[in-house]
Design an enzyme around this catalytic site. Structure first.
Site, PDB file in Angstrom:
ATOM      1  N   HIS A 183       0.856  -1.190   0.000  1.00 36.26           N
ATOM      2  CA  HIS A 183       0.000   0.000   0.000  1.00 36.26           C
ATOM      3  C   HIS A 183       0.894   1.244   0.000  1.00 36.26           C
ATOM      4  CE1 HIS A 183      -3.521  -2.253   2.117  1.00 36.26           C
ATOM      5  NE2 HIS A 183      -3.939  -1.921   0.909  1.00 36.26           N
ATOM      6  N   CYS A 279      -2.474   2.696   9.101  1.00 34.78           N
ATOM      7  CA  CYS A 279      -3.458   1.694   8.669  1.00 34.78           C
ATOM      8  C   CYS A 279      -4.634   1.604   9.637  1.00 34.78           C
ATOM      9  CB  CYS A 279      -2.815   0.316   8.562  1.00 34.78           C
ATOM     10  SG  CYS A 279      -1.434   0.235   7.439  1.00 34.78           S
TER      11      CYS A 279
HETATM   12  N1  ARG Z   1      -3.636  -7.340   6.719  1.00 40.58           N
HETATM   13  C1  ARG Z   1      -4.000  -6.133   6.052  1.00 40.58           C
HETATM   14  C2  ARG Z   1      -3.995  -6.357   4.548  1.00 40.58           C
HETATM   15  O1  ARG Z   1      -3.093  -6.999   4.087  1.00 40.58           O
HETATM   16  C3  ARG Z   1      -3.072  -5.009   6.420  1.00 40.58           C
HETATM   17  C4  ARG Z   1      -3.556  -3.699   5.916  1.00 40.58           C
HETATM   18  C5  ARG Z   1      -2.586  -2.605   6.147  1.00 40.58           C
HETATM   19  N2  ARG Z   1      -3.233  -1.360   5.905  1.00 40.58           N
HETATM   20  C6  ARG Z   1      -2.696  -0.326   5.255  1.00 40.58           C
HETATM   21  N3  ARG Z   1      -3.392   0.760   5.118  1.00 40.58           N
HETATM   22  N4  ARG Z   1      -1.491  -0.414   4.706  1.00 40.58           N
HETATM   23  O2  ARG Z   1      -4.856  -5.915   3.834  1.00 40.58           O
END
Ligand code: ARG
Length: 305
Positions: A183, A279
């Site tokens: 992300h 996150c």
């Molecule tokens: N386990 C989540 C996923 O892989 C983690 C999300 C992390 N969130 C973020 N905004 N980077 O989707």
């Protein structure tokens, strides 16, 4: 030295209380169902993060967590919230709901979309049930004259067009290539109107150069710095940066030298599923016309191939 101005957004957040935080599956390189978070510690860390935001003058609206959605705690990915100029929408704001890449997270929207509607915001979708472009809001930030949007591992290029037309803004795409920085919010953190943390290793070369050219004073992170403690996954409230505990001393020192206060919070339990401070928090106060210009009809700018 140029005059810098603090970000005007980042004071109002939506968060999801971790009542059902577990690791049931692995959709990123950090997740391992054999290494479960401690539920009591996770709740304590989350409560302390809320208290820290409130102590710094921020507000938090809390969404309940679905039992079947263990990753829902990463509220940043529920959707992209904006306050639209008055007249365009007589509401508290608009949320472009995420359309998650992985089916394991798609049910989150079934709870968050009605919640956002009940909170007085309008909502729209870029896609549903695996049909249509994928968008995960952790890939998108207001910066300068546009939304910058990472695409590749999670968000798809087509979603950028939806965002630009639905919100009436410019969208600058950046191609993410690093599997562990899946992300944009793991590799980019706006600090004020001239400075941001940037981990160029997350992107292909053209996109890394494009992002660095958009940030007058970048705090350039090595991959190690970005990945070891997720320090780019921080939030900024006025002049205070809320960093995950254990962030590199060099990063903290640069922030202090720039005049920021640095507050560290323990979010170790949440690192186990691949997310940190950003996150866990979704800013809902980015305002079109104040924090990014209106561009009627929208516009998408992509990096050179
Ligand atoms: N386990 C989540 C996923 O892989 C983690 C999300 C992390 N969130 C973020 N905004 N980077 O989707």
């Amino acid at each position: 030295m140029s005059i810098t101005r603090p970000l005007r957004w980042g004071r109002r957040y939506v968060m999801v209380r971790p009542d059902h935080f577990r690791i049931d599956y692995a959709i990123n390189p950090y997740m391992d169902p054999a290494d479960q978070p401690d539920a009591r510690r996770a709740m304590a860390e989350w409560i302390e993060l809320v208290a820290t935001i409130e102590r710094l003058g921020g507000t938090v609206e809390v969404v309940p967590q679905r039992e079947d959605a263990p990753d829902m705690v990463y509220a940043m990915n529920l959707g992209l919230a904006m306050v639209l100029p008055e007249g365009l929408a007589a509401s508290r704001g608009h949320v472009v709901m995420s359309h998650m890449r992985f089916a394991e997270r798609r049910m989150e929207t079934l709870t968050s979309q009605p919640w956002f509607e009940r909170s007085g915001r309008t909502t729209s979708y870029v896609g549903r049930d695996g049909v249509g472009a994928h968008l995960e809001a952790g890939d998108v930030f207001a910066w300068g004259d546009a939304l910058v949007a990472g695409y590749g591992p999670r968000t798809e290029e087509m979603a950028l067009k939806h965002l630009a037309t639905e919100l009436g803004v410019r969208v600058r795409g950046l191609r993410i290539t690093h599997p562990a920085m899946y992300h944009l919010d793991l590799a980019f953190c706006p600090l004020d109107d001239r400075r941001a943390m940037v981990a160029p290793g997350a992107f292909d070369q053209a996109s890394a150069e494009a992002l660095l050219s958009l940030v007058p004073e970048p705090l350039v992170l090595t991959d190690d710095e970005a990945l070891s403690t997720f320090c780019a996954n921080s939030i900024v409230i006025g002049q205070t940066v809320v960093l995950p505990a254990g962030s590199p001393a060099r990063v903290r020192e640069q922030l202090v030298a720039w005049g920021f206060e640095v507050v560290e919070v323990e979010v170790w339990q949440f690192h186990k599923a691949g997310g940190s401070v950003r996150c866990l928090t979704n800013p809902v106060d980015v305002t079109v016309g104040r924090d990014l210009p209106s561009v009627p009809g929208g516009q998408v700018l992509l990096p050179p191939v």
